[in-house]
Scaffold this motif. Structure first.
Motif, PDB file in Angstrom:
ATOM      1  N   TYR A   1      37.746  43.666  46.472  1.00 38.09           N
ATOM      2  CA  TYR A   1      39.102  43.245  45.962  1.00 38.09           C
ATOM      3  C   TYR A   1      39.681  42.135  47.005  1.00 38.09           C
ATOM      4  CZ  TYR A   1      38.753  47.205  42.846  1.00 38.09           C
ATOM      5  OH  TYR A   1      38.259  47.895  41.522  1.00 38.09           O
TER       6      TYR A   1
ATOM      7  N   HIS B   1      42.395  41.634  48.704  1.00 36.04           N
ATOM      8  CA  HIS B   1      43.661  41.901  49.600  1.00 36.04           C
ATOM      9  C   HIS B   1      44.005  41.249  50.769  1.00 36.04           C
ATOM     10  CE1 HIS B   1      45.092  45.616  46.988  1.00 36.04           C
ATOM     11  NE2 HIS B   1      43.735  45.926  46.973  1.00 36.04           N
TER      12      HIS B   1
ATOM     13  N   CYS C   1      50.980  45.720  43.441  1.00 35.18           N
ATOM     14  CA  CYS C   1      50.014  45.875  42.410  1.00 35.18           C
ATOM     15  C   CYS C   1      50.467  46.349  41.045  1.00 35.18           C
ATOM     16  CB  CYS C   1      48.670  46.749  43.073  1.00 35.18           C
ATOM     17  SG  CYS C   1      47.921  45.802  44.480  1.00 35.18           S
TER      18      CYS C   1
ATOM     19  N   LYS D   1      45.820  48.417  39.522  1.00 31.87           N
ATOM     20  CA  LYS D   1      45.779  47.058  39.703  1.00 31.87           C
ATOM     21  C   LYS D   1      44.678  46.065  38.780  1.00 31.87           C
ATOM     22  CE  LYS D   1      42.758  47.424  43.601  1.00 31.87           C
ATOM     23  NZ  LYS D   1      42.481  47.426  45.332  1.00 31.87           N
TER      24      LYS D   1
ATOM     25  N   THR E   1      45.864  41.777  42.978  1.00 30.06           N
ATOM     26  CA  THR E   1      46.526  42.358  44.182  1.00 30.06           C
ATOM     27  C   THR E   1      47.942  41.741  44.459  1.00 30.06           C
ATOM     28  OG1 THR E   1      45.307  40.709  45.599  1.00 30.06           O
ATOM     29  CG2 THR E   1      43.899  42.657  44.654  1.00 30.06           C
TER      30      THR E   1
END
Length: 444
Positions: free
Chosen positions: A79, A81, A357, A380, A424
């Protein structure tokens, strides 16, 4: 342009062969049976000079597309982030960047303390009693959990929820036979796992694995799944997302025995899939069966606080038949990035990330003009039905500079028309609006 740093000249080879005591390369490898030899020279082009090599590498690197060049909504286990600058600053310090296994505590207090603090954070987030110093990645820690199950249970099988990350399932299927386990998979039903079906499969099982949120983006009834495993005497193993634990209940709070997962989302860049770090936490009952190593706190002869490697059960530290893992890769540096990020966020920051999220996924569900594939709540990631095969939708969308998500049909039969979209805290409302517009165009 030539470089003096290119080795393996004819003179180098002759000198090395003479030192070994053979005359030719063929003689060096004569103990290898001819049937398994390659039989010809490798098809490798001639060496380049440094300037030419750098230019070639730059050309290759330019073919990559990262999230700075393409608006990406790909998740599926890795992901995008936000990684704070402090994480890179901490990692760039020489005492961390160049450190290896801290065998000598008197020389390694900084590294040992960092690992101890990392273990503390993992325990606080997962609600578990003890954490190791990190694992290789989020898949191999599942194999390690099978080892724990082998030594604490008389069960004959491992039960996997189908909604568990497919890569995790494949790694478990690879390792389980070596532990003497059969593997049983429980199918997902409308995006989630049925606790009763999982419980029925858990009869005579050593361990049951499920994921929260699951790979399809849905929130499971995790307490019911853990109870279904525990009621049958199987270890309940939750594969969780660290970044979700600011808003979702900790595995330890709903009765899990082990909490494992991929730590990448906390402090590591996607990095085209790796390297990253796995985390492994457990109840105290299983501390001596845990893989890897565990740092503990103590005092020195003057009564000052200090840190030591309390348990070290990797194969390089202990007789092989007693080792709890055969993976020795040191992921402490990447786990340290996770510690820096989670410390930077703090409890309130982590909760804000989770709430953001949740809000963005709700907005995406309402804004994108496609039917959600599942009705279960999401954290998410949201799965959408597409009028075309999802892979074709992805191909068309990328022509517009947007990677819209992951095609679930790659891993799940019957979901070829399902697109998994990840959002995200790095995504904005405008980003989601752009995704919605592109999907509307390519799906028309």
């Amino acid at each position: 342009m030539s470089s003096g740093y290119l080795s393996l000249t004819d003179e180098d080879r002759a000198e090395m062969l003479a030192a070994i005591g053979v005359d030719t390369i063929a003689e060096l490898f004569e103990q290898i049976p001819p049937a398994v030899r390659f039989g010809r020279d490798l098809d490798v082009p001639p060496a380049l000079g440094e300037a030419e090599l750098m230019r070639h590498l730059e050309e290759l690197a330019a073919r990559n597309v990262d999230t700075g060049k393409e608006l990406s909504f790909v998740g599926a286990g890795i992901y995008d982030h936000y990684v704070p600058s402090v994480a890179d600053v901490v990692l760039s310090r020489g005492e961390f960047l160049t450190a290896y296994t801290p065998y000598q505590p008197e020389m390694s207090q900084g590294t040992l303390q960092a690992i101890f603090e990392y273990q503390t954070v993992i325990c606080e987030l997962t609600g578990m009693d003890v954490s190791n110093a990190s694992g290789y990645d989020g898949t191999t820690v599942a194999a390690d959990a099978c080892f724990v199950a082998k030594h604490v249970s008389d069960g004959k099988k491992i039960v996997l929820a189908e909604a568990l990350n497919p890569q995790v399932r494949e790694v478990v299927k690879t390792y389980a036979p070596g532990f003497g386990f059969d593997v049983v998979e429980v199918p997902q039903r409308s995006g989630v796992t049925d606790p009763e079906e999982l419980g029925a499969a858990a009869e005579d099982a050593a361990a049951v694995f499920f994921q929260q949120p699951n790979f399809l983006g849905c929130l499971e009834d995790a307490p019911a799944l853990a109870a279904a495993a525990n009621d049958r005497g199987a270890l309940s193993v939750a594969h969780v997302d660290l970044m979700s634990l600011g808003v979702l209940e900790a595995p330890g709070a709903y009765g899990c025995d082990l909490a494992i997962g991929e730590g990448q989302a906390a402090g590591n860049w996607p990095s085209y899939g790796g390297p990253h770090y796995g985390f492994f936490a457990a109840r105290t009952d299983y501390v001596r069966r845990m893989p890897g190593r565990i740092v503990g706190q103590t005092v020195d002869e003057d009564g000052s606080r200090g840190f030591v490697l309390t348990l070290q059960t990797r194969e390089q530290h202990i007789r092989r038949e007693k080792a709890t893992s055969n993976m020795t890769t040191n992921q402490t540096l990447l786990a340290l990035a996770g510690l820096a990020t989670l410390s930077w966020l703090g409890p309130e920051g982590l909760r804000e990330v989770g709430e953001t999220c949740l809000a963005l996924s709700h907005y995406a569900r309402e804004r994108i003009g496609l039917k959600p594939a599942f009705e279960a709540p999401a954290f998410k990631e949201i799965a959408f039905r597409t009028p075309l095969p999802a892979r074709e939708v992805i191909r068309r969308a990328r022509e517009h500079g947007v990677n819209p998500g992951y095609a679930l049909g790659r891993d799940y039969e019957g979901l070829e028309d399902v697109l998994l979209v990840a959002v995200t805290e790095k995504k904005s409302v405008e980003d989601i609006d752009r995704l919605a517009a592109v999907l509307a165009e390519v799906c028309a």
